[in-house]
Enzyme design. Structure first.
Site, short mmCIF file in Angstrom:
data_model
loop_
_atom_site.label_atom_id
_atom_site.label_comp_id
_atom_site.label_asym_id
_atom_site.label_seq_id
_atom_site.Cartn_x
_atom_site.Cartn_y
_atom_site.Cartn_z
N THR A 1 -9.18 3.48 11.80
CA THR A 1 -9.37 4.36 13.39
C THR A 1 -11.06 4.28 13.39
O THR A 1 -11.14 4.35 14.67
CB THR A 1 -8.72 6.24 12.79
OG1 THR A 1 -8.02 5.69 12.30
CG2 THR A 1 -8.83 6.51 13.79
N GLY B 1 -8.13 9.70 9.51
CA GLY B 1 -8.14 9.39 10.96
C GLY B 1 -9.03 10.40 11.26
O GLY B 1 -9.35 11.09 12.59
N ALA C 1 -9.10 5.90 4.11
CA ALA C 1 -9.40 6.97 5.04
C ALA C 1 -10.53 7.65 4.71
O ALA C 1 -10.90 8.52 3.88
CB ALA C 1 -7.90 7.84 4.48
N LYS D 1 1.12 -0.91 0.02
CA LYS D 1 -0.05 0.31 0.51
C LYS D 1 1.08 1.45 0.17
O LYS D 1 1.49 1.25 1.21
CB LYS D 1 -0.98 0.04 1.05
CG LYS D 1 -1.38 0.94 1.02
CD LYS D 1 -2.46 1.34 2.50
CE LYS D 1 -3.07 2.95 2.72
NZ LYS D 1 -3.80 3.11 3.63
#
Lengths: 79, 257
Positions: free
Chosen positions: B208, B159, B185, B98
């Protein structure tokens, strides 16, 4: 003794030490000549010496020299 | 139920939820969350070996039988990212990477220039590149031309949990992509993941949103269902949006009351 930098910190080693011996010391896992653990389990470790990869197959015949900077890396939590 | 597998580099995935390992307070909590998510692919970072830490992430993920996708998190330049990828390949014995090359640590947004440079180098070195990228349709096309295995546009900065800030761009990327698109994300909660799948994404990658949830295993389960629901909805074909109401009950046959 020779002085190296291991993962960013000063570290002392015997005069003749290979990358394989260093990895075995740091991980506590005895290694075979091909750089794999004697216990057969995965090691999940890679080594950079002076910002260049030392492939697992070369650990056993790569000597660590005075002033070398070694990074021993493993998988850590990350996105 | 019809469940088509996602295939990347010849590897077939029944689960379209990829889960990162970042942010979990404990390894045992992470293991529960990974299991509850049903994921078959999980990302790991490459960091200095810490012989003092209790337990090993490598051992845990290996034991769970989940495939590892190493990342280049924390790299700011193509040079660092390529070296990190090489180290990950040697450590984890996978040529999957990645690729994450960020511009600065305030936004954590991908640096397009370094990303393209690193992609070109890694593809030439035989890596299977999963490119973490901006929600930029033009950049996605460039990455595909360079030979990435998947493009992974962000929904929002890493995040933040802000969800998908530009659904139109994500839909455009999907529409024009010949390689799998993985929304990566910014996911905050289950509906964000469902939306990604409804927009046509092939998979969702998040960390997250699960690992920092109050009950990570429960949230992981929520995402597992959300991704399946979103995929089914995308395949089923939603009704067109209308400006005016349209009765679903017939007006004929109403009683005189």
């Amino acid at each position: 003794m020779i002085d190296i930098t291991l993962n960013g910190r000063p570290h002392g080693l015997p005069e003749t030490c290979t990358v394989a011996e260093l990895v075995a010391e740091v991980t506590g896992r005895p290694l075979r000549a091909d750089g794999r653990a004697v216990d057969g389990g995965g090691l999940g470790i890679a080594v950079a010496r002076n910002a260049e990869v030392v492939p697992r197959s070369r650990w056993v015949d790569t000597a660590v020299a005075e002033g070398d900077s070694l990074e021993i890396l493993g998988a850590a939590q990350g996105g | 139920m019809h469940r088509d597998a996602l295939v990347i580099d010849g590897v077939s995935f029944d689960s379209r939820l990829f889960m990162g390992t970042g942010g979990a307070p404990s390894l045992s909590g992470l293991a529960h969350a990974l299991t509850a998510s049903g994921t078959e692919l999980t990302t790991v970072a490459m960091r200095r070996h810490d012989s003092t830490s209790a337990g090993s992430l490598f051992g845990l993920v290996s034991d769970l039988g989940v495939r590892m996708l190493p990342n280049t998190a924390g790299c700011f330049t193509a040079r660092e990212a390529v070296l990190t990828a090489e180290l990950a390949r040697d450590a984890l014995e996978t040529n999957w990477i990645k690729l994450e090359v960020i511009a600065d640590d305030q936004t954590l947004l991908p640096d397009a220039f370094e990303l393209l440079d690193a992609t070109e180098q890694l593809v030439a070195r035989g890596f299977v590149v999963f490119a973490y990228t901006n929600d930029d349709p033009a950049l996605a096309v460039r990455l595909e031309r360079l030979g990435v295995a998947a493009v992974m546009p962000l929904g929002a900065p890493i995040g933040t949990g802000l969800g998908i800030l530009n659904p139109h761009n994500i839909a455009l990327i999907v529409e024009r992509s010949g390689v799998p698109v993985v929304l990566d994300a910014g996911i905050g909660t289950a509906s964000d993941a469902a939306l990604a799948m409804e927009l046509g994404c092939d998979a969702v990658l998040l960390a997250t949103a699960v690992t920092r949830a109050q009950d990570p295993a429960r949230m992981a389960s929520a995402f597992r269902h959300a991704v399946i629901a979103g995929r089914l909805a995308a395949e089923a074909g939603r009704i067109p949006r209308r400006d005016r109401a349209r009765a679903s009950s017939a007006m004929d046959g109403r009683p005189d009351l």
